[in-house]
Design a protein around this motif. Structure first.
Motif, PDB file in Angstrom:
ATOM      1  N   ASP A  46       0.893  -1.198  -0.027  1.00  0.00           N
ATOM      2  CA  ASP A  46      -0.069   0.031   0.041  1.00  0.00           C
ATOM      3  C   ASP A  46       0.977   1.227   0.030  1.00  0.00           C
ATOM      4  OD1 ASP A  46      -1.768   2.091   0.556  1.00  0.00           O
ATOM      5  OD2 ASP A  46      -3.187   0.923   1.808  1.00  0.00           O
ATOM      6  N   VAL A  47       1.318   1.710  -1.240  1.00  0.00           N
ATOM      7  CA  VAL A  47       2.221   2.756  -1.265  1.00  0.00           C
ATOM      8  C   VAL A  47       1.723   4.058  -0.845  1.00  0.00           C
ATOM      9  CG1 VAL A  47       3.797   4.037  -2.696  1.00  0.00           C
ATOM     10  CG2 VAL A  47       3.270   1.702  -3.483  1.00  0.00           C
ATOM     11  N   CYS A  48       0.432   4.324  -1.098  1.00  0.00           N
ATOM     12  CA  CYS A  48      -0.195   5.649  -0.450  1.00  0.00           C
ATOM     13  C   CYS A  48       0.122   5.454   1.202  1.00  0.00           C
ATOM     14  CB  CYS A  48      -1.474   5.541  -0.910  1.00  0.00           C
ATOM     15  SG  CYS A  48      -2.457   7.108  -0.266  1.00  0.00           S
ATOM     16  N   ARG A  49      -0.412   4.478   1.914  1.00  0.00           N
ATOM     17  CA  ARG A  49      -0.407   4.300   3.225  1.00  0.00           C
ATOM     18  C   ARG A  49       1.006   4.557   3.640  1.00  0.00           C
ATOM     19  NH1 ARG A  49      -2.406  -0.884   7.105  1.00  0.00           N
ATOM     20  NH2 ARG A  49      -1.647   0.204   9.084  1.00  0.00           N
ATOM     21  N   PHE A  50       2.049   3.996   2.852  1.00  0.00           N
ATOM     22  CA  PHE A  50       3.314   4.032   3.403  1.00  0.00           C
ATOM     23  C   PHE A  50       3.908   5.593   3.239  1.00  0.00           C
ATOM     24  CE2 PHE A  50       7.784   4.201   1.609  1.00  0.00           C
ATOM     25  CZ  PHE A  50       8.448   3.599   2.725  1.00  0.00           C
ATOM     26  N   ALA A  51       3.402   6.386   2.151  1.00  0.00           N
ATOM     27  CA  ALA A  51       3.835   7.843   1.969  1.00  0.00           C
ATOM     28  C   ALA A  51       3.188   8.491   3.254  1.00  0.00           C
ATOM     29  CB  ALA A  51       3.420   8.262   0.794  1.00  0.00           C
ATOM     30  N   ASN A  52       2.080   8.209   3.520  1.00  0.00           N
ATOM     31  CA  ASN A  52       1.358   9.002   4.839  1.00  0.00           C
ATOM     32  C   ASN A  52       2.171   8.754   5.958  1.00  0.00           C
ATOM     33  OD1 ASN A  52      -1.110  10.651   4.004  1.00  0.00           O
ATOM     34  ND2 ASN A  52      -1.120   9.231   2.652  1.00  0.00           N
ATOM     35  N   GLU A  53       2.638   7.642   6.295  1.00  0.00           N
ATOM     36  CA  GLU A  53       3.148   6.996   7.448  1.00  0.00           C
ATOM     37  C   GLU A  53       4.632   7.365   7.601  1.00  0.00           C
ATOM     38  OE1 GLU A  53       2.229   2.935   7.905  1.00  0.00           O
ATOM     39  OE2 GLU A  53       0.204   3.231   8.591  1.00  0.00           O
ATOM     40  N   ASN A  54       5.325   7.538   6.656  1.00  0.00           N
ATOM     41  CA  ASN A  54       6.518   7.869   6.569  1.00  0.00           C
ATOM     42  C   ASN A  54       7.195   9.003   6.323  1.00  0.00           C
ATOM     43  OD1 ASN A  54       8.247   5.146   7.026  1.00  0.00           O
ATOM     44  ND2 ASN A  54       6.496   4.713   5.669  1.00  0.00           N
ATOM     45  N   VAL A  55       6.167  10.157   5.970  1.00  0.00           N
ATOM     46  CA  VAL A  55       6.670  11.353   5.435  1.00  0.00           C
ATOM     47  C   VAL A  55       7.104  12.343   6.991  1.00  0.00           C
ATOM     48  CG1 VAL A  55       4.187  12.206   6.059  1.00  0.00           C
ATOM     49  CG2 VAL A  55       5.966  13.537   4.769  1.00  0.00           C
ATOM     50  N   ASP A  56       8.100  12.936   6.886  1.00  0.00           N
ATOM     51  CA  ASP A  56       8.600  13.903   7.766  1.00  0.00           C
ATOM     52  C   ASP A  56       8.358  15.316   7.712  1.00  0.00           C
ATOM     53  OD1 ASP A  56      10.004  15.117   9.804  1.00  0.00           O
ATOM     54  OD2 ASP A  56      12.160  14.488   9.301  1.00  0.00           O
ATOM     55  N   SER A  57       7.308  15.924   8.313  1.00  0.00           N
ATOM     56  CA  SER A  57       6.953  17.198   7.913  1.00  0.00           C
ATOM     57  C   SER A  57       7.840  18.272   8.356  1.00  0.00           C
ATOM     58  CB  SER A  57       5.518  17.406   8.991  1.00  0.00           C
ATOM     59  OG  SER A  57       4.565  16.702   8.605  1.00  0.00           O
ATOM     60  N   SER A  58       9.207  17.832   8.953  1.00  0.00           N
ATOM     61  CA  SER A  58      10.117  18.837   9.087  1.00  0.00           C
ATOM     62  C   SER A  58      11.030  18.956   8.085  1.00  0.00           C
ATOM     63  CB  SER A  58      10.624  18.759  10.409  1.00  0.00           C
ATOM     64  OG  SER A  58      11.437  17.466  10.483  1.00  0.00           O
ATOM     65  N   ASN A  59      10.825  18.041   7.081  1.00  0.00           N
ATOM     66  CA  ASN A  59      11.683  17.618   5.904  1.00  0.00           C
ATOM     67  C   ASN A  59      11.232  18.148   4.528  1.00  0.00           C
ATOM     68  OD1 ASN A  59      13.296  15.944   3.850  1.00  0.00           O
ATOM     69  ND2 ASN A  59      14.651  16.239   5.591  1.00  0.00           N
ATOM     70  N   VAL A  60      11.615  18.882   3.877  1.00  0.00           N
ATOM     71  CA  VAL A  60      11.186  19.189   2.444  1.00  0.00           C
ATOM     72  C   VAL A  60      11.066  18.246   1.594  1.00  0.00           C
ATOM     73  CG1 VAL A  60      11.780  20.834   0.726  1.00  0.00           C
ATOM     74  CG2 VAL A  60      11.927  21.914   2.796  1.00  0.00           C
ATOM     75  N   LYS A  61      12.326  17.437   1.641  1.00  0.00           N
ATOM     76  CA  LYS A  61      12.544  16.489   0.425  1.00  0.00           C
ATOM     77  C   LYS A  61      11.642  15.569   0.847  1.00  0.00           C
ATOM     78  CE  LYS A  61      16.081  13.926  -1.596  1.00  0.00           C
ATOM     79  NZ  LYS A  61      17.539  13.615  -1.899  1.00  0.00           N
ATOM     80  N   SER A  62      11.304  15.078   2.107  1.00  0.00           N
ATOM     81  CA  SER A  62      10.401  13.915   2.596  1.00  0.00           C
ATOM     82  C   SER A  62       8.874  14.484   2.027  1.00  0.00           C
ATOM     83  CB  SER A  62      10.412  13.748   3.934  1.00  0.00           C
ATOM     84  OG  SER A  62       9.466  12.676   4.523  1.00  0.00           O
ATOM     85  N   ILE A  63       8.562  15.576   2.448  1.00  0.00           N
ATOM     86  CA  ILE A  63       7.323  16.284   1.966  1.00  0.00           C
ATOM     87  C   ILE A  63       7.089  16.040   0.414  1.00  0.00           C
ATOM     88  CG2 ILE A  63       5.724  18.145   1.856  1.00  0.00           C
ATOM     89  CD1 ILE A  63       7.137  19.126   4.525  1.00  0.00           C
TER      90      ILE A  63
ATOM     91  N   ILE B 193       4.116  11.140  -4.645  1.00  0.00           N
ATOM     92  CA  ILE B 193       3.432   9.727  -4.894  1.00  0.00           C
ATOM     93  C   ILE B 193       2.000   9.922  -4.830  1.00  0.00           C
ATOM     94  CG2 ILE B 193       3.087   7.724  -3.578  1.00  0.00           C
ATOM     95  CD1 ILE B 193       6.022   8.017  -2.341  1.00  0.00           C
ATOM     96  N   SER B 194       1.535  10.757  -3.991  1.00  0.00           N
ATOM     97  CA  SER B 194      -0.011  11.266  -3.905  1.00  0.00           C
ATOM     98  C   SER B 194      -0.543  11.665  -5.257  1.00  0.00           C
ATOM     99  CB  SER B 194      -0.298  12.167  -2.826  1.00  0.00           C
ATOM    100  OG  SER B 194      -1.726  12.551  -2.827  1.00  0.00           O
ATOM    101  N   ASN B 195       0.096  12.465  -6.021  1.00  0.00           N
ATOM    102  CA  ASN B 195      -0.396  13.162  -6.949  1.00  0.00           C
ATOM    103  C   ASN B 195      -0.111  12.025  -8.313  1.00  0.00           C
ATOM    104  OD1 ASN B 195       0.681  14.678  -9.827  1.00  0.00           O
ATOM    105  ND2 ASN B 195      -0.567  16.158  -8.444  1.00  0.00           N
ATOM    106  N   THR B 196       1.007  11.267  -8.289  1.00  0.00           N
ATOM    107  CA  THR B 196       1.132  10.466  -9.702  1.00  0.00           C
ATOM    108  C   THR B 196      -0.077   9.236  -9.253  1.00  0.00           C
ATOM    109  OG1 THR B 196       3.453  10.871  -9.211  1.00  0.00           O
ATOM    110  CG2 THR B 196       2.619   8.879 -10.567  1.00  0.00           C
ATOM    111  N   LEU B 197      -0.161   8.823  -8.139  1.00  0.00           N
ATOM    112  CA  LEU B 197      -1.247   7.572  -7.885  1.00  0.00           C
ATOM    113  C   LEU B 197      -2.625   7.978  -8.389  1.00  0.00           C
ATOM    114  CD1 LEU B 197       0.016   5.967  -4.553  1.00  0.00           C
ATOM    115  CD2 LEU B 197       0.460   4.838  -6.911  1.00  0.00           C
ATOM    116  N   GLY B 198      -2.846   9.297  -8.009  1.00  0.00           N
ATOM    117  CA  GLY B 198      -4.429   9.700  -8.222  1.00  0.00           C
ATOM    118  C   GLY B 198      -5.342   9.516  -7.110  1.00  0.00           C
TER     119      GLY B 198
END
Length: 239
Positions: free
Chosen positions: A79-96, A102-107
């Protein structure tokens, strides 16, 4: 040519960004004209082999390569969408950036950036920030539907260019940056960099061009040159 590049990439750990750069190259001039069916299968398999993803960067490049350029589906093995949401670091530009990519590409993947994340992105767009971080911040804002302060972006990009005029990688990120701004934005100072940047490539075996820094830097320049050329509706400087 494609097979030669693929073998070089495999020897260096199958760099996903390198493959992505040739995917966008092929996409710009017709996939079937550049890559054989065998090459296309190999490219897809390289992205598939990166699963299950362990970091957002690998996931982002793989999803973009499969969905957008190879016109293939992302296997449901993770579940790549869930993976992205659970692993994003809101203090890191590159992570966001990679989470939003991923969110935009998956649609069909909802990713809502936190207030902390929005602040992280906006505070990154300032003079003194390096070019890659500027690009990631602006691109993430575009993916997330956050208004981009174009004036501040232009000032920050000019400052970054002036602080490191000889950076090939920085020039590539500047080209990509231009594709994220409104089309009526004056980015002539960036488009003027294309020919000078391409001219700095070294010839290898009298057949290939490669930039100082190796395959990864070369991939970035190829990717950025074609992306900007497509955005401007002009023929690319690399053929």
């Amino acid at each position: 040519f494609a097979r030669h590049v693929f073998k070089m990439a495999a020897a260096r750990g199958a760099c996903l960004l390198l493959l992505l750069s040739f995917a966008i190259f092929a996409d710009a001039v017709s996939l079937s004209n550049v890559l054989s069916l065998e090459d296309q299968v190999r490219f897809k398999q390289t992205f598939y082999d990166a699963m299950p993803f362990k970091d957002l960067e690998t996931a982002g490049y793989s999803v973009l390569g499969l969905k957008h350029y190879m016109k293939a589906e992302v296997p449901p093995t993770q579940d790549v969408c869930r993976f992205a949401n659970e692993n994003v670091d809101s203090s890191n530009v590159k992570s966001i950036f990679f989470a939003s990519l991923i969110s935009n590409t998956l649609g069909n993947c909802k990713f809502t950036v936190s207030d902390e994340g929005k602040t992280t992105l906006s505070e990154a767009i300032k003079e003194g920030t390096d070019m890659p971080t500027l690009y990631y911040a602006v691109a993430a804002q575009k993916y997330l539907g956050i208004q981009v302060n174009t004036g501040e972006v232009i000032k920050a990009v000019k400052a970054a260019i002036n602080s490191d005029e000889d950076s090939i990688s920085g020039a590539a990120y500047a080209m990509l940056m231009a594709t994220r701004l409104p089309k009526d934005t004056d980015v002539s100072f960036i488009t003027e960099m294309i020919e000078d940047t391409v001219a700095q490539a070294d010839e290898v075996d009298n057949k290939y061009l490669q930039f100082e820094g190796g395959l990864l830097v070369t991939a970035k320049v190829v990717y950025a040159t074609y992306a900007l050329s497509e955005f401007l509706g002009k023929a690319p400087a690399i053929t």
